[in-house]
Motif scaffolding. Structure first.
Motif, short mmCIF file in Angstrom:
data_model
loop_
_atom_site.label_atom_id
_atom_site.label_comp_id
_atom_site.label_asym_id
_atom_site.label_seq_id
_atom_site.Cartn_x
_atom_site.Cartn_y
_atom_site.Cartn_z
N ARG A 43 -7.50 7.45 -11.31
CA ARG A 43 -8.38 6.64 -12.15
C ARG A 43 -7.50 5.84 -13.11
NH1 ARG A 43 -13.74 7.98 -11.89
NH2 ARG A 43 -14.23 9.97 -10.87
N ASP A 44 -7.82 4.56 -13.24
CA ASP A 44 -7.03 3.73 -14.15
C ASP A 44 -7.53 3.89 -15.58
OD1 ASP A 44 -9.37 2.31 -14.28
OD2 ASP A 44 -8.59 0.50 -13.30
N GLU A 45 -7.01 3.04 -16.50
CA GLU A 45 -7.34 3.14 -17.91
C GLU A 45 -8.83 2.94 -18.18
OE1 GLU A 45 -5.20 1.34 -16.51
OE2 GLU A 45 -3.18 1.72 -17.28
N ALA A 46 -9.48 2.22 -17.24
CA ALA A 46 -10.93 1.98 -17.39
C ALA A 46 -11.74 2.98 -16.60
CB ALA A 46 -11.27 0.55 -16.96
N ALA A 47 -11.08 4.04 -16.14
CA ALA A 47 -11.73 5.11 -15.36
C ALA A 47 -12.22 4.63 -14.01
CB ALA A 47 -12.87 5.73 -16.17
N ARG A 48 -11.64 3.54 -13.53
CA ARG A 48 -12.02 3.08 -12.18
C ARG A 48 -11.14 3.78 -11.14
NH1 ARG A 48 -11.22 -3.25 -13.28
NH2 ARG A 48 -9.30 -2.25 -14.11
N HIS A 49 -11.74 4.01 -9.98
CA HIS A 49 -10.98 4.60 -8.88
C HIS A 49 -10.07 3.53 -8.27
CE1 HIS A 49 -14.28 7.84 -8.19
NE2 HIS A 49 -13.54 8.09 -9.26
N VAL A 50 -8.78 3.81 -8.26
CA VAL A 50 -7.79 2.89 -7.67
C VAL A 50 -6.77 3.71 -6.87
CG1 VAL A 50 -8.03 1.14 -9.48
CG2 VAL A 50 -6.34 2.99 -9.74
N ILE A 51 -5.94 2.99 -6.18
CA ILE A 51 -4.85 3.64 -5.43
C ILE A 51 -3.53 3.18 -6.01
CG2 ILE A 51 -3.65 3.75 -3.20
CD1 ILE A 51 -6.36 3.47 -1.85
N GLU A 52 -2.68 4.12 -6.33
CA GLU A 52 -1.32 3.81 -6.73
C GLU A 52 -0.40 4.23 -5.60
OE1 GLU A 52 -0.58 5.59 -10.49
OE2 GLU A 52 -1.69 4.06 -11.59
N ALA A 53 0.49 3.32 -5.19
CA ALA A 53 1.30 3.56 -3.98
C ALA A 53 2.71 3.03 -4.14
CB ALA A 53 0.63 2.90 -2.78
N PHE A 54 3.58 3.52 -3.28
CA PHE A 54 4.95 3.01 -3.19
C PHE A 54 5.19 2.59 -1.73
CE2 PHE A 54 9.57 3.66 -2.53
CZ PHE A 54 10.03 2.70 -3.42
N ILE A 55 5.63 1.35 -1.53
CA ILE A 55 5.83 0.80 -0.18
C ILE A 55 7.31 0.48 -0.02
CG2 ILE A 55 5.18 -1.01 1.44
CD1 ILE A 55 2.64 -1.45 -0.26
N GLU A 56 7.92 1.01 1.05
CA GLU A 56 9.35 0.75 1.27
C GLU A 56 9.59 0.29 2.72
OE1 GLU A 56 11.87 4.28 1.41
OE2 GLU A 56 10.04 5.51 1.37
N ASP A 57 10.71 -0.42 2.89
CA ASP A 57 11.09 -0.98 4.20
C ASP A 57 11.73 0.12 5.05
OD1 ASP A 57 12.03 -2.39 6.35
OD2 ASP A 57 13.21 -3.84 5.21
N ILE A 58 11.13 0.41 6.21
CA ILE A 58 11.70 1.42 7.13
C ILE A 58 11.97 0.80 8.50
CG2 ILE A 58 10.59 3.36 5.96
CD1 ILE A 58 8.53 3.35 8.29
N THR A 59 12.18 -0.52 8.53
CA THR A 59 12.41 -1.20 9.81
C THR A 59 13.58 -0.60 10.57
OG1 THR A 59 11.55 -3.24 8.85
CG2 THR A 59 12.81 -3.43 10.89
N ALA A 60 14.70 -0.37 9.87
CA ALA A 60 15.89 0.16 10.54
C ALA A 60 15.63 1.54 11.13
CB ALA A 60 17.05 0.22 9.55
N GLN A 61 14.92 2.39 10.37
CA GLN A 61 14.63 3.73 10.87
C GLN A 61 13.71 3.69 12.08
OE1 GLN A 61 14.68 2.64 7.71
NE2 GLN A 61 14.40 4.34 6.26
#
Length: 725
Positions: free
Chosen positions: A131-149
């Motif tokens: 939940r963000d500061e306004a109590a809304r449902h959101v998604i927090e994520a981390f996206i990384e490059d795995i092309t080589a793998q």
């Protein structure tokens, strides 16, 4: 949209909570956090849980990963992140995230994205619902490059797929076995080879390789011993049982596989079915060790049997007698009634001789109408006399051949194996005794006595005269042509002849062995070599085309490091191209353990000359040298040719020998061709060249000129000499 489960602090702190982390007074917490987030090798983001994945926050990593600035992805009129996701991956990614949100768990999903520069990358997104500061449902994520793998995984998968395909579809058996003797893995080819429906059936059934697979006990132990010593086995030949109890011959090539700490994990390798090749090799090796007419042991096997007899006497005691048996007046029968009748008589004689002896004794054909008997016996002379009386009676029994009743007798010379007597000396003594029996009136036998060595005195006189033959000009070079299938000359063989003032014309069969023994063969061969090169160059200038000349080499020459240089000098002195010189080497020379034949042959090949193996089929016990040595020409011995007639086993073997030579890329020559039937048989088998009295006898240089003029297509004298093919 799938309903969201209630969120709690356990699900993770939102970005706002992170920003409220307590920092030292002298540090700006927001600035530090922003720097840390922007420097991550990936993208930190927060987006709404809606279809377009509306971004609420995007870190600076988006520039490096996607090529888009953060505000381009997070503004209302900017690029929707959902549009960057590969169209084939959008639905699966959405489904994966929704399932995780519904379960209140973190998610991890891989997918492809389109970047600003048009490239496609693989990314890994990890996140969770908060939940963000306004109590809304959101998604927090981390996206990384795995092309080589991902690409590395794909390459690995492709490699494994290729390996699996090779393993499963190979026509060669492939295996992995444990040290204790059971199969760990096998492919379909191995299963079929061993008579199983599937690899699984083979692995389940063959739980004890040593006792269940190998015919010869202890073969598995030998396999393991060789690998322990060398780390591998190569062409490890064994006879094995198939599932149905039948047998076949295999050749295994394998090595050991060890673990990280040096422990043996398993053996792995390949298996080939060599049953057909094994039978073929055994047939040819039998031919190499046995007389092609009678099937008796030949000279090569005779020597081995004599060595075995000596070892037996030393171990068990007793006596061994060696007897030379020569048919009286055989030449008259052979010349008057023909070679076919002569051959039939030899077959009958061979059968009768075998019938006179026990299984522990040996009958060998020494050559022509000479046989050798090896008898294990007590030394009493009367016992041996009874044996030889029986031999003479059996040989002399009348026989009907070709409409004629023939009766031949034999002369027998006997020598006893004694002390350190060598094989050659023993045979010479028996031969001397046989000539003594002939001198005594034939149809009798004689035991060797030292006085018989008087014949050696005459040989000494012959040897003395031979030492001066070259300087007196008594050695001449004759040339016997070889023709191709059309009958045209393609090469000639240089042959030495001796006509002396004391002994007259001496057969090469007499003086060549003497020259070999006393060391005169080297100057004689050099004389023949230089004469042949000179004559071949003259024929070329006369317009006889690319005519090759062949020179026979002695085993002694291979012990001299100077011979290669002698050949090079002769070619240079007479301006003869190297490809127009053929050097003929016998089977025995190639396999002489005292001769470094391979090094010498490689030196000659480096000059460009052509190498021929002479007298093929006369009795050597292995064919390995045909592949080991750099040979160009295979000459089938005249004794082999004379026995080959259409419809016989010899004819079948003749075709097999020709095919063997051709398949090895060698030029095949049949020598000693005396009849049109022999020429036709070997021509139909694929022989390239023919030599023998049917075409021409050995000729002097002047007579050879005339013969070549009538049997060689003339070419301009200036034409280059090409290799005879």
């Amino acid at each position: 949209m799938t309903p969201l489960a209630p969120f709690s602090a356990a699900h993770g702190a939102p970005l706002s909570a992170v920003r409220s982390t307590v920092l030292p007074p002298h540090m700006d917490g927001g600035r530090v956090l922003a720097v840390l987030i922007d420097n991550l090798d990936g993208v930190v983001c927060r987006y709404a849980i809606d279809g377009p994945r509306t971004m609420r926050f995007v870190s600076e990593g988006s520039r490096r990963l996607f090529g888009y600035a953060p505000d381009e992805l997070s503004s209302d009129d900017g690029v929707r992140y959902e549009s960057l996701i590969h169209v084939e991956d959008r639905a699966p990614v959405h489904r994966e995230i929704m399932l995780a949100l519904a379960a209140g768990s973190r998610y991890r999903v891989e997918y492809r994205v389109h970047c600003r520069d048009g490239s496609v990358k693989w990314v890994l997104e990890r996140g969770m619902g908060v939940r963000d500061e306004a109590a809304r449902h959101v998604i927090e994520a981390f996206i990384e490059d795995i092309t080589a793998q991902v690409e590395a995984r794909q390459r690995l998968a492709e490699a494994e797929s290729r390996y699996r395909s090779l393993f499963e579809n190979s026509v060669i058996g492939i295996f992995q076995t444990m040290a204790e003797g059971r199969y760990l893995a096998a492919n379909g080819a191995l299963a079929r080879m061993y008579g199983y429906d599937s690899p699984e059936a083979l692995i389940a059934d063959l739980q004890d390789i040593d006792r269940r697979l190998y015919v010869l006990p202890g073969r598995r132990d030998e396999f393991k011993r060789q690998i322990a010593e060398r780390g591998y086995v190569s062409d490890f030949e064994s006879e094995i049982f198939r599932r149905d109890g039948s047998t076949l011959w295999i050749a295994e090539t394998a090595h050991a596989v060890y673990g990280a700490y040096g422990e043996l994990l398993y053996y792995q390798g390949t298996v080939e079915d060599i049953s057909v090749a094994k039978r073929y090799r055994e047939q040819l090796e039998h031919q190499a060790n046995h007389d092609p007419l009678t099937g008796l042991p030949n000279r090569n096997l005779l020597r081995d049997r004599l060595q075995q007899a000596r070892a037996f006497v030393e171990r068990e005691g007793g006596e061994v007698a060696v007897a030379f048996v020569d048919l009286d007046n055989f030449k008259v029968i052979n010349d008057s009634l023909g070679h076919a009748t002569g051959d039939e008589l030899l077959l009958v004689t061979a059968s009768r001789l075998k019938g006179c002896l026990r299984s522990i004794d040996t009958v060998a054909r020494y050559g022509g109408d000479e046989f050798v008997l090896i008898l294990h016996c007590a030394r009493e002379t009367d016992t041996l006399q009874r044996v030889f009386d029986r031999v003479q009676r059996e040989v002399a029994r009348p026989v009907q051949l070709g409409g004629h009743e023939l009766q031949v007798t034999c002369s027998i010379g006997v020598a006893m194996l004694d002390g350190d007597q060598g094989v050659d000396e023993l045979l010479q003594n028996a031969d001397a005794a046989m000539y003594a029996a002939k001198s005594a009136g034939r149809a009798t036998f004689a035991f060797y006595e030292a006085s018989l060595n008087s014949a050696a005195v005459e040989r000494l006189h012959l040897e003395s005269a031979l030492r001066h033959a070259l300087e007196r000009g008594e050695i001449e070079v004759y040339f016997q042509p070889k023709v191709d299938a059309s009958g045209r000359a393609c090469s000639v063989e240089a042959l030495s002849r001796w006509v002396g003032s004391e002994f007259g014309a001496v057969s090469p069969a007499t003086f060549i062995p003497i020259a070999e023994e006393v060391g005169l063969i080297e100057p004689i061969t050099e004389f023949v070599l230089r004469t042949a090169c000179s004559q071949a160059a003259q024929w070329h200038r006369a317009g006889f085309g690319p005519l090759a000349v062949a020179v026979n080499l002695s085993p002694r020459l291979f012990r001299s490091g100077a011979f290669v240089a002698q050949v090079a000098l002769a070619l240079a002195d007479y301006g003869l191209p190297a490809e127009c010189l053929e050097l003929e080497i016998t089977e025995g020379t190639l396999m002489d353990k005292g001769v470094d034949a391979l090094e010498q042959l490689q030196g000659l090949k480096a000059l460009g000359v052509r190498l021929a193996v002479d007298d093929f089929g006369t009795g050597y016990s292995s064919l390995a040298y045909l592949a080991r040595f750099p040979l160009d020409i295979l000459k089938i011995d005249k004794a082999f040719v004379s026995r080959a007639t259409e419809g016989t086993r010899e004819a079948i073997l003749s075709r097999a020998v020709v095919t063997l030579g051709r398949d090895l890329g060698m030029r095949v020559v049949a020598e000693g061709v005396e009849t049109e039937a022999q020429r036709e048989l070997f021509a139909s088998a694929g022989c390239h060249e023919f030599q023998g009295y049917l075409f021409a006898r050995p000729l002097s240089a002047s007579s050879a000129d005339a013969w070549l003029a009538a049997n060689t297509a003339a070419v301009p004298a200036a034409a280059p000499i090409a290799q005879s093919m």
